[in-house]
Design a protein around this motif. Sequence first.
Motif, PDB file in Angstrom:
ATOM      1  N   ILE A   7       0.867  -1.171   0.000  1.00 14.54           N
ATOM      2  CA  ILE A   7       0.000   0.000   0.000  1.00 14.54           C
ATOM      3  C   ILE A   7       0.907   1.224   0.000  1.00 14.54           C
ATOM      4  N   GLU A  11      -1.877   6.355  -1.375  1.00 15.00           N
ATOM      5  CA  GLU A  11      -3.182   5.739  -1.158  1.00 15.00           C
ATOM      6  C   GLU A  11      -3.710   6.077   0.228  1.00 15.00           C
ATOM      7  N   LYS A  50     -11.302  -0.801   6.443  1.00 13.17           N
ATOM      8  CA  LYS A  50      -9.885  -0.564   6.714  1.00 13.17           C
ATOM      9  C   LYS A  50      -9.730   0.175   8.035  1.00 13.17           C
ATOM     10  N   HIS A  91      -0.614  -4.347   7.032  1.00 14.73           N
ATOM     11  CA  HIS A  91       0.430  -3.753   6.206  1.00 14.73           C
ATOM     12  C   HIS A  91       1.147  -2.672   7.016  1.00 14.73           C
TER      13      HIS A  91
END
Length: 220
Positions: A7, A11, A50, A91
Motif C-alpha cells: 500500500i 493511497e 480498513k 500492512h
Amino acid sequence: MKTTYEISLKEINEWVKKGEHQTLEFKKKIAHPEKVVREVVAFANSQGGKIIIGVDDDRTVSGLRYAEEEQYALEEAIKRYCHPPIHFTSHLISLSEKKGVVVFLIEESLQKPHMVIENPEMLPGKAYVRVNDKSIQASKEMREILKHSKKNKELRFQFGEKEAKLMQHLALHGSITKSTFCKIAGIPSAVASRTLVLLVLTNVLRIHPDDKEDWYVAKE
C-alpha cells in the motif's frame, strides 16, 4: 496476517482525506488492542473495511514510533478476542526510519455474526456492526439477521393481524421500532422480535441498527 501486497503512502493520504465512514476507521495508536477489535468485528459483520493506525484527530498522518509492535499487538488481539476467526491482512508502511503507519484490511465475512469475547467465561460475547462512521453493539434481532442472512433456506410467513398493524404504522410513519410494534400490536417482545427478524429475512423490511433501538422500514 501480514501480506506482501504493498500500500502506498499516496493511497493512505487519499483515504484519510475522505474522513471516517462506513468502511474506514482511524486510530492514532493502539493503547487498548482488545477495544479496537470491536471495529474489526463490526467491519467483518458489515461490508468490510480498513483501520489505519497512525492518524491524528485532525487527519494528519503522523505515524507510529513503534509501528511493528502496534501491528503485532492488534494481530494477536484479533486472534485472541474474535470468534469465529476473522480473515484480515495487515500492512506496515514506513514514513521514515523511526515511524510507520499500519493498515488493517478486514473482509466482509460469510460466517456472521462474529463476536468479541473478552472473557472466555462470558460467552457468547458481543457482536458489533458498522453504521456510518461508528461501530455499535448489535441487538438480538441484528445478530439473528446476520446469522441467517446468508443461508439459502426458503423462509415464509403468514400475514396476520399483527403484520397488518405493523404495515399500517409504516404507511403512516415510515418506520417502526420493536417497542412500538409491541405496543400497537399488543404482543410480547419475543413475538415482536421473531416477527421483525422474519420480515427482514424475507425482504419485506429493512433493519437500521441503532445504539439506542433498531428501527425498521418497508423495503422498496
